[in-house]
Design an enzyme around this catalytic site. Structure first.
Site, PDB file in Angstrom:
ATOM      1  N   PRO A   1       0.798  -1.227   0.000  1.00 29.73           N
ATOM      2  CA  PRO A   1       0.000   0.000   0.000  1.00 29.73           C
ATOM      3  C   PRO A   1       0.833   1.280   0.000  1.00 29.73           C
ATOM      4  CG  PRO A   1      -0.146  -1.135   2.117  1.00 29.73           C
ATOM      5  CD  PRO A   1       0.511  -2.077   1.163  1.00 29.73           C
ATOM      6  N   ASN A   2       0.312   2.233  -0.759  1.00 27.63           N
ATOM      7  CA  ASN A   2       0.868   3.595  -0.870  1.00 27.63           C
ATOM      8  C   ASN A   2       2.149   3.670  -1.698  1.00 27.63           C
ATOM      9  OD1 ASN A   2      -1.147   4.973   0.747  1.00 27.63           O
ATOM     10  ND2 ASN A   2      -0.304   3.820   2.461  1.00 27.63           N
TER      11      ASN A   2
ATOM     12  N   ARG B   1       4.870  10.821  -2.577  1.00 29.02           N
ATOM     13  CA  ARG B   1       4.707  10.485  -1.170  1.00 29.02           C
ATOM     14  C   ARG B   1       6.003  10.754  -0.389  1.00 29.02           C
ATOM     15  NH1 ARG B   1       4.738   4.329   1.156  1.00 29.02           N
ATOM     16  NH2 ARG B   1       4.201   4.904   3.274  1.00 29.02           N
TER      17      ARG B   1
ATOM     18  N   TYR C   1      11.173   8.756   0.794  1.00 33.59           N
ATOM     19  CA  TYR C   1      11.091   7.700  -0.224  1.00 33.59           C
ATOM     20  C   TYR C   1      11.688   8.088  -1.576  1.00 33.59           C
ATOM     21  CZ  TYR C   1       7.997   5.593   3.225  1.00 33.59           C
ATOM     22  OH  TYR C   1       7.497   5.048   4.374  1.00 33.59           O
TER      23      TYR C   1
ATOM     24  N   ASN D   1       8.043  -5.737  -1.137  1.00 33.35           N
ATOM     25  CA  ASN D   1       8.014  -4.624  -0.186  1.00 33.35           C
ATOM     26  C   ASN D   1       6.565  -4.531   0.289  1.00 33.35           C
ATOM     27  OD1 ASN D   1       7.945  -2.276   1.267  1.00 33.35           O
ATOM     28  ND2 ASN D   1       9.054  -1.038  -0.251  1.00 33.35           N
TER      29      ASN D   1
ATOM     30  N   ALA E   1       3.338  -0.861   4.681  1.00 33.02           N
ATOM     31  CA  ALA E   1       2.824  -0.860   6.062  1.00 33.02           C
ATOM     32  C   ALA E   1       2.423  -2.258   6.534  1.00 33.02           C
ATOM     33  CB  ALA E   1       1.639   0.094   6.167  1.00 33.02           C
TER      34      ALA E   1
ATOM     35  N   GLU F   1      12.866  -9.477   1.089  1.00 36.16           N
ATOM     36  CA  GLU F   1      12.089  -8.351   1.626  1.00 36.16           C
ATOM     37  C   GLU F   1      12.876  -7.065   1.368  1.00 36.16           C
ATOM     38  OE1 GLU F   1      11.585  -8.700   5.859  1.00 36.16           O
ATOM     39  OE2 GLU F   1      10.610  -6.744   6.041  1.00 36.16           O
TER      40      GLU F   1
ATOM     41  N   HIS G   1      12.870  -2.728   1.617  1.00 36.55           N
ATOM     42  CA  HIS G   1      12.302  -1.450   2.060  1.00 36.55           C
ATOM     43  C   HIS G   1      13.172  -0.327   1.541  1.00 36.55           C
ATOM     44  CE1 HIS G   1       9.531  -3.510   4.657  1.00 36.55           C
ATOM     45  NE2 HIS G   1      10.537  -4.260   5.060  1.00 36.55           N
TER      46      HIS G   1
ATOM     47  N   ARG H   1      13.633   4.394  11.967  1.00 33.16           N
ATOM     48  CA  ARG H   1      12.387   5.165  11.994  1.00 33.16           C
ATOM     49  C   ARG H   1      11.591   4.864  13.273  1.00 33.16           C
ATOM     50  NH1 ARG H   1       9.518   4.792   6.379  1.00 33.16           N
ATOM     51  NH2 ARG H   1       8.428   6.571   7.328  1.00 33.16           N
TER      52      ARG H   1
END
Ligand code: DQA
Length: 156
Positions: free
Chosen positions: A16-17, A24, A29, A80, A83, A104, A106, A113
């Site tokens: 998502p996003n 964004r 990012y 990825n 969230a 995985e 990111h 963070r």
């Protein structure tokens, strides 16, 4: 390798996003869009002789469905989960259907963070995690997958 097609197939899933990349939180990012990432992954896959399919969804159920559909078709998954990394038992369980390399990725370093991002529900079942290298993380993931295929290594 996928025997039917005799060409390795990698599925790249974005959660998502991530369809909003470029707009964004660019300070976190970056300015590259998801279309740019997808195109560069397909180009790199082409150079490696790997078929790359890209998929993005804002919906947990769609991501679970896509992971299920990949059974017996894909040779590796780069994901990825965005969230959902931090919340989704369903995506974790779907990935457990596979005995393939799962990488995985990111963009940001999730450990630098907020504390709720420090926990990944898939890192302990993934082959490995790449976090904090921006869009280059996807390149690293595909290069690693290519190396595993070439060396015929199964790290899972
Ligand atoms: C992310 C990190 C997640 O915590 C966040 O929710 C995202 C993107 C990353 O690529 O850095 O959406 O997965």
């Amino acid at each position: 390798m996928n025997a039917e097609k005799n060409i390795a197939k990698v599925l790249i899933i974005n959660g998502p996003n991530l369809n909003m990349l470029g707009k964004r939180e660019p300070e976190i990012y970056g300015s590259t869009t998801l279309d740019d990432i997808d195109a560069s992954m397909k180009k790199l896959g082409n150079e490696f002789g790997i078929s790359v399919e890209t998929f993005q969804s804002n919906s947990e159920g769609n991501i679970v469905g896509k992971i299920q559909e990949a059974m017996g078709i894909c040779d590796a998954i780069i994901i990825n989960p965005a969230a959902y990394t931090h919340t989704s038992v369903a995506i974790r369980d779907a990935l457990l259907l596979h005995t393939l390399p799962i990488i995985e990725v990111h963009l940001s370093n999730i450990y630098k963070r907020e504390s709720f991002r420090h926990k990944s529900l898939i890192s302990d079942i993934a082959t490995g995690q790449i976090t904090g290298f921006g869009v280059y993380g996807y390149t690293m993931a595909l290069e690693t997958v290519n190396r595993l295929f070439k060396e015929n290594k199964d790290l899972k």
